[in-house]
Design an enzyme around this catalytic site. Sequence first.
Site, short mmCIF file in Angstrom:
data_model
loop_
_atom_site.label_atom_id
_atom_site.label_comp_id
_atom_site.label_asym_id
_atom_site.label_seq_id
_atom_site.Cartn_x
_atom_site.Cartn_y
_atom_site.Cartn_z
N LYS A 271 0.87 -1.35 -0.01
CA LYS A 271 0.13 0.06 -0.05
C LYS A 271 1.04 1.21 0.08
O LYS A 271 1.60 1.44 1.01
CB LYS A 271 -0.90 -0.10 1.28
CG LYS A 271 -2.04 0.49 1.06
CD LYS A 271 -3.00 0.14 2.16
CE LYS A 271 -4.38 0.95 2.46
NZ LYS A 271 -4.95 0.71 3.74
C1 E4P Z 1 -8.36 1.60 3.68
O1 E4P Z 1 -7.58 0.96 2.88
C2 E4P Z 1 -8.16 2.49 4.89
O2 E4P Z 1 -7.38 1.67 5.54
C3 E4P Z 1 -9.69 2.79 5.60
O3 E4P Z 1 -10.72 2.41 4.52
C4 E4P Z 1 -9.71 4.13 5.95
O4 E4P Z 1 -10.54 4.71 6.66
P1 E4P Z 1 -11.16 5.52 7.88
O5 E4P Z 1 -11.46 7.03 6.91
O6 E4P Z 1 -12.12 5.02 8.41
O7 E4P Z 1 -9.84 5.56 8.44
#
Ligand code: E4P
Length: 221
Positions: free
Chosen positions: A83
Amino acid sequence: MKIFLDTANLESIKKYNDMGVLDGITTNPTLLSKEQGSPEEIMRAIVSMVRGDVSLEVIGTESAQIIEEAHHLKKYGQNVVVKIPMIPEGLKALTTLSSEGISTNVTLVFSANQALLAAKAGATYVSPFIGRLDDIGHNGMSIVKSIVSIFRNYQFKTQVLVASIRHPDHVVQAAEIGADVVTLPPDILGKLMRHPLTDKGLEAFLSDWERIGNESPKLRK
Ligand code: E4P
């Protein structure tokens, strides 16, 4: 549409993995910081528990550092997806990693143009964060709609992974638009399964069956 769990919590992963509803996992440094124990060990445990893709995020913000971390994370298992944040140095690293055949997930995507650039650099997934856009008064799902249509227009293979989901209805909307993946916090995945009328209906079926003195069919001689 694939369903990923957005967590680093091993208990939740085991629970939903055992139900057979998980196609993969996404994690991030914030999610890992909420768990007890070494992040490295938790990431390794997740990779070995789940058969599908597991997104593990790099911490570096310089391309050379991102590439080095990506190579390290990739050693955890075949199903690791690296990522990478949607920043210029991230795109640079992405171009190299794509040419090496390493699976990637470009995170912190907040516009269709960012998604387009990530797809051109060969990303496996792009993650538009819809909840965070909604939080600042934008319409997160409209970005997903644009991205899906742009990727269709140019036959990009990059998959649209809808992230930062806050409500079960977001899942329905993502599926209607034709997104490839949704990643859900455990409580939202739990909500997807339940309906008060299912519980009420089942309670009535079981009590009616009991009232006429019947046992479970498998207990009958
Ligand atoms: C995605 O890969 C992220 O980890 C996640 O969806 C972030 O979400 P949030 O805005 O609830 O922190």
